[in-house]
Write a protein that holds these residues in place. Structure first.
Motif, PDB file in Angstrom:
ATOM      1  N   GLN A 116      47.756  17.189  21.274  1.00 27.26           N
ATOM      2  CA  GLN A 116      46.440  16.671  20.927  1.00 27.26           C
ATOM      3  C   GLN A 116      45.519  17.813  20.526  1.00 27.26           C
ATOM      4  O   GLN A 116      45.499  18.862  21.154  1.00 27.26           O
ATOM      5  CB  GLN A 116      45.829  15.909  22.106  1.00 27.26           C
ATOM      6  N   GLU A 117      44.762  17.579  19.482  1.00 24.23           N
ATOM      7  CA  GLU A 117      43.862  18.599  18.987  1.00 24.23           C
ATOM      8  C   GLU A 117      42.469  18.379  19.559  1.00 24.23           C
ATOM      9  O   GLU A 117      42.146  17.321  20.088  1.00 24.23           O
ATOM     10  CB  GLU A 117      43.815  18.563  17.460  1.00 24.23           C
ATOM     11  N   GLY A 118      41.636  19.387  19.418  1.00 23.83           N
ATOM     12  CA  GLY A 118      40.254  19.260  19.863  1.00 23.83           C
ATOM     13  C   GLY A 118      40.067  19.660  21.317  1.00 23.83           C
ATOM     14  O   GLY A 118      40.973  20.139  21.989  1.00 23.83           O
ATOM     15  N   GLU A 119      38.833  19.450  21.796  1.00 21.98           N
ATOM     16  CA  GLU A 119      38.462  19.789  23.161  1.00 21.98           C
ATOM     17  C   GLU A 119      37.952  18.552  23.873  1.00 21.98           C
ATOM     18  O   GLU A 119      37.502  17.591  23.237  1.00 21.98           O
ATOM     19  CB  GLU A 119      37.367  20.859  23.158  1.00 21.98           C
ATOM     20  N   CYS A 136      27.875  16.395  32.569  1.00 24.12           N
ATOM     21  CA  CYS A 136      28.233  15.785  31.288  1.00 24.12           C
ATOM     22  C   CYS A 136      29.122  14.561  31.485  1.00 24.12           C
ATOM     23  O   CYS A 136      29.034  13.596  30.717  1.00 24.12           O
ATOM     24  CB  CYS A 136      28.932  16.820  30.402  1.00 24.12           C
ATOM     25  N   GLU A 137      29.978  14.583  32.499  1.00 22.93           N
ATOM     26  CA  GLU A 137      30.781  13.399  32.810  1.00 22.93           C
ATOM     27  C   GLU A 137      29.880  12.239  33.231  1.00 22.93           C
ATOM     28  O   GLU A 137      30.152  11.076  32.907  1.00 22.93           O
ATOM     29  CB  GLU A 137      31.789  13.727  33.913  1.00 22.93           C
ATOM     30  N   GLU A 138      28.802  12.550  33.934  1.00 24.83           N
ATOM     31  CA  GLU A 138      27.858  11.503  34.328  1.00 24.83           C
ATOM     32  C   GLU A 138      27.152  10.917  33.105  1.00 24.83           C
ATOM     33  O   GLU A 138      26.879   9.716  33.055  1.00 24.83           O
ATOM     34  CB  GLU A 138      26.845  12.062  35.320  1.00 24.83           C
ATOM     35  N   LEU A 139      26.853  11.764  32.112  1.00 26.23           N
ATOM     36  CA  LEU A 139      26.264  11.247  30.873  1.00 26.23           C
ATOM     37  C   LEU A 139      27.205  10.253  30.202  1.00 26.23           C
ATOM     38  O   LEU A 139      26.775   9.214  29.686  1.00 26.23           O
ATOM     39  CB  LEU A 139      25.959  12.402  29.916  1.00 26.23           C
ATOM     40  N   ILE A 140      28.504  10.571  30.223  1.00 31.55           N
ATOM     41  CA  ILE A 140      29.492   9.671  29.627  1.00 31.55           C
ATOM     42  C   ILE A 140      29.579   8.380  30.432  1.00 31.55           C
ATOM     43  O   ILE A 140      29.648   7.279  29.870  1.00 31.55           O
ATOM     44  CB  ILE A 140      30.861  10.372  29.551  1.00 31.55           C
ATOM     45  N   VAL A 147      30.380   9.195  19.888  1.00 29.55           N
ATOM     46  CA  VAL A 147      31.118  10.057  18.978  1.00 29.55           C
ATOM     47  C   VAL A 147      31.403   9.270  17.717  1.00 29.55           C
ATOM     48  O   VAL A 147      31.979   8.186  17.770  1.00 29.55           O
ATOM     49  CB  VAL A 147      32.445  10.551  19.621  1.00 29.55           C
ATOM     50  N   ASN A 148      30.965   9.815  16.617  1.00 26.53           N
ATOM     51  CA  ASN A 148      31.150   9.178  15.305  1.00 26.53           C
ATOM     52  C   ASN A 148      30.629   7.737  15.301  1.00 26.53           C
ATOM     53  O   ASN A 148      31.259   6.824  14.746  1.00 26.53           O
ATOM     54  CB  ASN A 148      32.622   9.214  14.893  1.00 26.53           C
ATOM     55  N   GLY A 149      29.499   7.533  15.931  1.00 28.15           N
ATOM     56  CA  GLY A 149      28.841   6.227  15.897  1.00 28.15           C
ATOM     57  C   GLY A 149      29.293   5.244  16.948  1.00 28.15           C
ATOM     58  O   GLY A 149      28.753   4.139  17.027  1.00 28.15           O
ATOM     59  N   GLU A 150      30.266   5.596  17.797  1.00 25.93           N
ATOM     60  CA  GLU A 150      30.761   4.686  18.827  1.00 25.93           C
ATOM     61  C   GLU A 150      30.498   5.270  20.207  1.00 25.93           C
ATOM     62  O   GLU A 150      30.766   6.450  20.459  1.00 25.93           O
ATOM     63  CB  GLU A 150      32.260   4.411  18.653  1.00 25.93           C
ATOM     64  N   ILE A 151      29.992   4.441  21.119  1.00 27.38           N
ATOM     65  CA  ILE A 151      29.693   4.881  22.474  1.00 27.38           C
ATOM     66  C   ILE A 151      30.994   5.137  23.237  1.00 27.38           C
ATOM     67  O   ILE A 151      31.930   4.334  23.189  1.00 27.38           O
ATOM     68  CB  ILE A 151      28.839   3.832  23.213  1.00 27.38           C
ATOM     69  N   VAL A 152      31.061   6.253  23.913  1.00 24.26           N
ATOM     70  CA  VAL A 152      32.251   6.621  24.686  1.00 24.26           C
ATOM     71  C   VAL A 152      32.175   5.948  26.048  1.00 24.26           C
ATOM     72  O   VAL A 152      31.178   6.080  26.761  1.00 24.26           O
ATOM     73  CB  VAL A 152      32.351   8.160  24.851  1.00 24.26           C
ATOM     74  N   LEU A 153      33.241   5.242  26.423  1.00 24.68           N
ATOM     75  CA  LEU A 153      33.254   4.469  27.663  1.00 24.68           C
ATOM     76  C   LEU A 153      34.222   5.010  28.707  1.00 24.68           C
ATOM     77  O   LEU A 153      34.288   4.469  29.805  1.00 24.68           O
ATOM     78  CB  LEU A 153      33.600   3.000  27.352  1.00 24.68           C
ATOM     79  N   GLU A 154      34.990   6.041  28.386  1.00 24.30           N
ATOM     80  CA  GLU A 154      35.935   6.575  29.361  1.00 24.30           C
ATOM     81  C   GLU A 154      35.998   8.095  29.233  1.00 24.30           C
ATOM     82  O   GLU A 154      35.681   8.656  28.180  1.00 24.30           O
ATOM     83  CB  GLU A 154      37.324   5.970  29.173  1.00 24.30           C
ATOM     84  N   GLN A 155      36.430   8.724  30.328  1.00 28.75           N
ATOM     85  CA  GLN A 155      36.489  10.175  30.374  1.00 28.75           C
ATOM     86  C   GLN A 155      37.747  10.685  29.667  1.00 28.75           C
ATOM     87  O   GLN A 155      38.698   9.946  29.440  1.00 28.75           O
ATOM     88  CB  GLN A 155      36.491  10.656  31.832  1.00 28.75           C
ATOM     89  N   GLY A 156      37.728  11.968  29.345  1.00 30.39           N
ATOM     90  CA  GLY A 156      38.917  12.613  28.805  1.00 30.39           C
ATOM     91  C   GLY A 156      39.057  12.564  27.303  1.00 30.39           C
ATOM     92  O   GLY A 156      40.059  13.043  26.761  1.00 30.39           O
ATOM     93  N   MET A 157      38.079  12.014  26.605  1.00 29.69           N
ATOM     94  CA  MET A 157      38.176  11.940  25.145  1.00 29.69           C
ATOM     95  C   MET A 157      38.115  13.344  24.542  1.00 29.69           C
ATOM     96  O   MET A 157      37.377  14.211  25.005  1.00 29.69           O
ATOM     97  CB  MET A 157      37.038  11.086  24.587  1.00 29.69           C
ATOM     98  N   ARG A 158      38.901  13.563  23.504  1.00 27.33           N
ATOM     99  CA  ARG A 158      38.917  14.843  22.823  1.00 27.33           C
ATOM    100  C   ARG A 158      38.192  14.725  21.486  1.00 27.33           C
ATOM    101  O   ARG A 158      38.322  13.717  20.804  1.00 27.33           O
ATOM    102  CB  ARG A 158      40.351  15.335  22.609  1.00 27.33           C
TER     103      ARG A 158
END
Length: 355
Positions: A116-119, A136-140, A147-158
């Motif tokens: 997987q690429e990215g951070e 930052c995890e609490e913000l998520i 990210v790219n117009g979609e709300i992130v709903l789970e941790q660990g996204m790259r």
């Protein structure tokens, strides 16, 4: 009576005598007698004697045999531990392995997902200055990150900091190694990063920065106030481009009296040698006799624009200070002071120019 008494006495004597005779017979036959409990020796082995245990295994184990007494060994007046430190360490490691449960197995570098690429998103946010990774995890978790117009709903996204658009509370995050500063430029400072004539310039305030910064727009040499410094080329370009119409606010000291329709004249447009110039807002802040402080807001960036407009209207400027650049205000920042913009301020600037 005497004979019966002597009979009992004789019986007890015969019993003891019989026991002694039995022991003597056993010894005579070569069978060793069973020692009493207090006479047992537990540290036994090859070379042990009846006077004490053999030096070696028995002495080091000190009661290692089942049920043996735990006696301390005297050495130089100090009591040595019953077991060696290495023995205790090995025993502790064995117990830890036994009860710690299944060990975590480190997968090889080629395990599924390693390519997987990215951070991780929380790492990118933390590096951008939004707090610790836990913050930052609490913000998520609070659904405040997209990210790219979609709300992130789970941790660990790259994410890819170079390509993906990350926002917090609707404001774009500068995910790369960008720097943003606001300087309250004093009068007499040239709005360049270097000056061949040796005059004081903006570069003198950022000489200790590793990254090369450049200024966003200009201020006249005698004009004071806020000027932005950054290494984000696209942001700097858009902030100064007429297409985006970023407003700047100035406070000017003029001498009156001023007519009531001065604001209307400035908003309708003042004819200058290079075309009309219009103000977006105008108001009088303070009046002391004939001395006025007026506030002018406009989105144009032509050279000496505010001074030329007021002079053309009949009110030459004696002192001029820029108090805001878009959403970034000067506030109580002292003259000559440089400050780093907050993440919210950077996000507001980017939103201003659709970044």
């Amino acid at each position: 009576m005497r004979s019966s008494g002597s009979g009992k006495s004789g019986g007890r004597g015969n019993h003891r005598g019989a026991g002694n005779n039995r022991d003597e017979r056993q010894q005579g036959q070569g069978r060793p007698s069973k020692p009493r409990p207090e006479e047992r020796r537990y540290d036994v082995g090859p070379g042990a004697t009846k006077d004490g245990p053999k030096a070696g295994r028995g002495g080091a184990a000190r009661g290692g045999a089942k049920g043996g007494p735990k006696r301390a060994q005297q050495s130089g007046g100090r009591t040595a531990p019953g077991r060696s430190r290495e023995y205790e360490t090995r025993a502790e490691e064995r117990n830890r392995e036994r009860y710690a449960g299944k060990k975590d197995v480190k997968p090889p570098k080629t395990f599924p997902g390693a390519e997987q690429e990215g951070e991780r998103l929380q790492k990118v946010l933390a590096r951008a200055g939004y707090g610790s990774r836990r913050s930052c995890e609490e913000l998520i978790e609070q659904a405040r990150v997209e990210v790219n117009g979609e709300i992130v709903l789970e941790q660990g996204m790259r994410v890819d900091p170079e390509k993906d658009e990350v926002k917090v509370d609707g404001l774009t995050v500068a995910t790369q190694s960008y720097q943003f500063f606001a300087l309250n430029k004093p009068a007499g400072v040239v709005s360049t990063m270097e000056d061949p004539e040796g005059r004081q310039c903006l570069g003198d305030y950022v000489t200790n920065r590793e990254t090369r910064l450049f200024h966003v727009g200009r201020l006249d040499t005698e004009t004071e106030g806020i000027i932005l410094l950054t290494n984000h080329g696209e942001l700097a370009h858009r902030l100064t481009h007429p297409r985006y119409g970023v407003q700047k606010t100035y406070v000017a000291a003029i001498v009156g009296p001023i007519p009531r329709d001065l604001g209307k004249r400035l908003k309708d447009g003042i004819q200058l040698e290079d075309g009309y110039a219009r103000a977006d807002h105008f108001r009088v802040i303070e009046q002391t006799g004939k001395n006025y402080l007026v506030e002018v807001t406009l989105h144009e960036g032509r050279k000496h624009i505010v001074r030329r407009m007021l002079a053309e209207a009949g009110f030459p400027v004696e002192k001029l200070v820029r108090t805001s650049f878009g959403p970034i205000t000067l506030g109580d920042q002292k003259s000559g002071w440089l400050r780093r913009l907050s993440n919210t301020e950077v996000g507001m600037l980017m939103k201003e120019v659709d970044l």
